[in-house]
Design a protein around this motif. Structure first.
Motif, PDB file in Angstrom:
ATOM      1  N   ASP A 167       2.966   8.962  -7.050  1.00 51.77           N
ATOM      2  CA  ASP A 167       4.325   9.086  -6.517  1.00 51.77           C
ATOM      3  C   ASP A 167       4.304   9.454  -5.036  1.00 51.77           C
ATOM      4  O   ASP A 167       5.104   8.933  -4.243  1.00 51.77           O
TER       5      ASP A 167
ATOM      6  N   TRP B 120       3.526   6.411  -2.869  1.00 52.35           N
ATOM      7  CA  TRP B 120       4.697   5.540  -2.768  1.00 52.35           C
ATOM      8  C   TRP B 120       5.758   6.166  -1.860  1.00 52.35           C
ATOM      9  O   TRP B 120       6.400   5.470  -1.057  1.00 52.35           O
TER      10      TRP B 120
ATOM     11  N   GLN C 239       7.213   4.443   1.564  1.00 51.85           N
ATOM     12  CA  GLN C 239       8.632   4.184   1.787  1.00 51.85           C
ATOM     13  C   GLN C 239       9.140   4.883   3.040  1.00 51.85           C
ATOM     14  O   GLN C 239       9.915   4.305   3.820  1.00 51.85           O
TER      15      GLN C 239
ATOM     16  N   PRO D  77       2.096  -1.822   1.139  1.00 52.57           N
ATOM     17  CA  PRO D  77       3.498  -1.367   1.146  1.00 52.57           C
ATOM     18  C   PRO D  77       4.493  -2.508   1.251  1.00 52.57           C
ATOM     19  O   PRO D  77       5.548  -2.470   0.610  1.00 52.57           O
TER      20      PRO D  77
ATOM     21  N   LEU E  10       4.713  -4.122  -2.141  1.00 48.91           N
ATOM     22  CA  LEU E  10       5.398  -3.205  -3.053  1.00 48.91           C
ATOM     23  C   LEU E  10       6.899  -3.189  -2.786  1.00 48.91           C
ATOM     24  O   LEU E  10       7.711  -3.169  -3.726  1.00 48.91           O
TER      25      LEU E  10
ATOM     26  N   ARG F  69      10.044  -4.112  -5.174  1.00 49.33           N
ATOM     27  CA  ARG F  69      11.226  -3.262  -5.348  1.00 49.33           C
ATOM     28  C   ARG F  69      12.526  -4.047  -5.172  1.00 49.33           C
ATOM     29  O   ARG F  69      13.495  -3.853  -5.929  1.00 49.33           O
TER      30      ARG F  69
ATOM     31  N   VAL G  82       5.262   0.707 -10.016  1.00 51.86           N
ATOM     32  CA  VAL G  82       4.541   1.216  -8.839  1.00 51.86           C
ATOM     33  C   VAL G  82       3.161   1.695  -9.248  1.00 51.86           C
ATOM     34  O   VAL G  82       2.154   1.375  -8.605  1.00 51.86           O
TER      35      VAL G  82
END
Length: 458
Positions: free
Chosen positions: A209, A212, A216, A292, A295, A299, A310
C-alpha cells in the motif's frame, strides 16, 4: 540474502537509484561504523559515478548519507537547505556510531571524481577514507549495483542466495512457471507466499500500500509542479500542461486517449525524479515512471481495479524483477538502459497481464515480449542528467508494456522465445556494449546533443 519485492520497490529520492539512492546508503553505512574521533572523510567516485555523478546528484547523496540521512526518509524539499549549509559553513555533521560529530568538509576537495578509472567489481564504485588528525583510520569500497542495491567490495562476487527458508524458491522464469504449473498458483501467489517467510501479512499489505501511495503522490506532484528542471539543459516540465489539456479535452471518444494518459503519468513521475523528488525505484529511478504509469492506466481504464489488483500487479512485477536482478542486471552502468527501462517495461507488462486475468504462460509471454523489444537500448544521458532521453523513454516504454501485455493476452501463451532466453541475451548484449553507451555520457545522444551545453550542478 533472499530477495523481496520490497528490495525491488524502494522509496527514495531522485534522480538516480544507482547514483543517488545507492551512494547515499553507502555513505550512511560507512559513517555509522566510524568512531567519534573522526576528523575528516574523503570519498572518491569511480567509473560511471565519477563520469556522471554531478549530473546525477551523487555528490549531494554522499554528503546527505554521511550526515545520516536515509533515502526513504529524507524530505526532498530539505535537500537544498542541507547542501547550502555545508557549502556556506564548510562543515558537515557526520553521523558516527557514537553520535553526530562536526567535521571540516569541502565538497570540491573531499569528493573526488575519477570517471576514467573503473574498479573491478562494478562500473559504479566509490571508496570512502576516514581520518583522525591526519591518520587513516578506516577505508571501505562499495559498489552501487543498480536499483539502490549496495554491496561492499569484498562481497561483490557473491551471488544472491536465499538465507530465509522460502517455500517456493526460484532462480529463473522456467522455475517460476514450473512452480505455478505444479501448484496451480499464480505468479503473485508464489511471490506472496515467499514474502510471508520474510514479513507478516500485515507488513506485506502495508508495504505494498505504501508503494502505491508514493507512486500516486509522485504522479500528483508531477502534474502540479511547473517550470524548468535543474541542471542546465533547460528542460521544461510538460506534465502540468498535458494534465490540464487532457482534463479539459472533450474528445472522450478518441480510441487512443488512454495512450495520452499513460504518457502523462510517466512524464509526471520522471520529471519528479529528475527534479530530485520522492519516487519508487521500479526497479530503478531512471525507469521509475513505467510501472506507476501502467498501474494508473489500470486504475483509470481497467474494469474492476481495486487494491487487491494493485497487490497482484506489484507482486507479479516484483517476481519478474527478481529474475532480472539475480540472473542479469538492472544497472544502466553495467548493461545499458535495456537493464533499466527494459526490465521495468517487462515487469509492467507482466503485472498488467496478471491483473487482466492472464494465465501464467501469458504473463511470462508479456514479460518476454516487452524485454525482447528493448534489447540493445543504450544509456546515453545528455549532460549526465536523468532527463534526455530518460523522461520520454519512460513514457514510450509504458505504452510498449501495455502493447506487450495485450499482445500476449490475445494469444494462448505459447511463444518461441522464452523470458529466460531474452534476459540472457540482454546480459550478453550488455557485456558487448561499449562503455560509452553505459551511463558515462561519453557517446550517443550525450555527445551529439550535449555539445556546447553548459551543464551546471543539479
Amino acid at each position: 540474502m533472499a530477495l523481496s519485492v520490497f528490495d525491488l520497490f524502494k522509496i527514495g529520492i531522485g534522480p538516480s537509484s544507482s547514483h543517488t539512492v545507492g551512494p547515499m546508503r553507502a555513505a550512511q553505512r560507512f559513517a555509522r561504523e566510524l568512531p567519534g574521533s573522526t576528523t575528516a572523510v574523503i570519498c572518491t567516485l569511480y567509473g560511471s559515478l565519477g563520469a556522471t555523478g554531478i549530473g546525477h546528484g551523487t555528490d549531494k547523496a554522499v554528503i546527505l548519507g554521511l550526515m545520516g540521512n536515509d533515502p526513504a526518509q529524507i524530505d526532498p524539499d530539505d535537500v537544498q537547505e542541507h547542501m547550502a549549509k555545508v557549502q556556506r559553513t564548510h562543515r558537515l555533521g557526520l553521523a558516527t556510531r557514537e553520535g553526530m560529530r562536526e567535521i571540516a568538509f569541502e565538497p570540491a576537495r573531499d569528493i573526488v571524481l575519477n570517471g576514467r578509472t573503473e574498479l573491478p567489481g562494478h562500473p559504479n564504485g566509490l571508496t570512502f577514507q576516514a581520518y583522525s588528525d591526519g591518520a587513516l583510520i578506516a577505508e571501505q569500497t562499495y559498489y552501487s549495483v543498480g536499483g539502490g542495491f549496495v554491496v561492499c567490495a569484498q562481497d561483490a562476487d557473491k551471488s544472491i542466495e536465499p538465507t530465509a527458508n522460502l517455500p517456493y524458491p526460484f532462480s529463473n522464469a522456467a522455475d517460476l512457471v514450473t512452480i505455478c504449473t505444479e501448484t496451480g498458483m499464480s505468479i503473485a501467489d508464489v511471490a506472496y507466499a515467499n514474502e510471508r517467510a520474510l514479513h507478516s501479512d500485515a507488513e506485506i499489505s502495508a508495504g505494498l500500500d505504501a508503494i502505491w501511495d508514493v507512486m500516486q503522490e509522485c504522479v500528483r506532484k508531477g502534474c502540479e509542479r511547473q517550470g524548468l528542471l535543474p541542471g542546465g539543459l533547460h528542460v521544461l516540465r510538460r506534465a502540468p500542461q498535458l494534465y490540464r489539456t487532457l482534463s479539459t479535452d472533450a474528445d472522450a471518444a478518441d480510441p487512443l486517449r488512454a495512450m495520452d494518459w499513460i504518457t502523462l503519468y510517466a512524464l509526471a513521475v520522471n520529471e519528479e525524479n529528475a527534479g530530485g523528488g520522492r519516487v519508487v525505484t521500479a526497479p530503478t529511478n531512471g525507469a521509475a515512471g513505467i510501472i506507476p504509469a501502467v498501474l494508473h492506466y489500470c486504475r483509470d481504464f481497467v474494469a474492476g481495479f481495486d487494491i487487491d489488483a494493485v497487490h497482484t500487479f506489484l507482486l507479479t512485477a516484483g517476481a519478474i524483477g527478481m529474475i532480472f536482478k539475480t540472473t542479469a542486471s538492472i544497472s544502466g552502468a553495467e548493461v545499458g538502459c535495456q537493464g533499466e527501462v527494459g526490465s521495468a517495461c517487462s515487469m509492467a507488462a507482466a503485472g498488467l497481464a496478471a491483473v487482466r486475468g492472464g494465465t501464467v504462460l501469458q504473463v511470462e509471454n508479456a514479460a518476454e515480449i516487452a524485454m525482447e523489444h528493448n534489447l540493445g537500448l543504450t544509456c546515453d544521458p545528455v549532460g549526465g542528467l536523468v532527463q534526455v532521453p530518460c523522461i520520454e523513454r519512460n513514457a514510450i516504454a509504458a505504452i510498449k508494456a501495455v502493447a506487450a501485455a495485450r499482445t500476449a493476452l490475445r494469444g494462448n501463451g505459447s511463444h518461441v522465445v522464452s523470458l529466460d532466453s531474452v534476459i540472457a541475451t540482454m546480459r550478453e548484449t550488455g557485456k558487448d556494449m561499449q562503455a560509452k553507451y553505459k551511463e558515462t555520457a561519453l557517446g550517443g545522444l550525450a555527445v551529439h546533443v550535449g555539445v556546447g551545453v553548459n551543464i551546471v550542478e543539479c
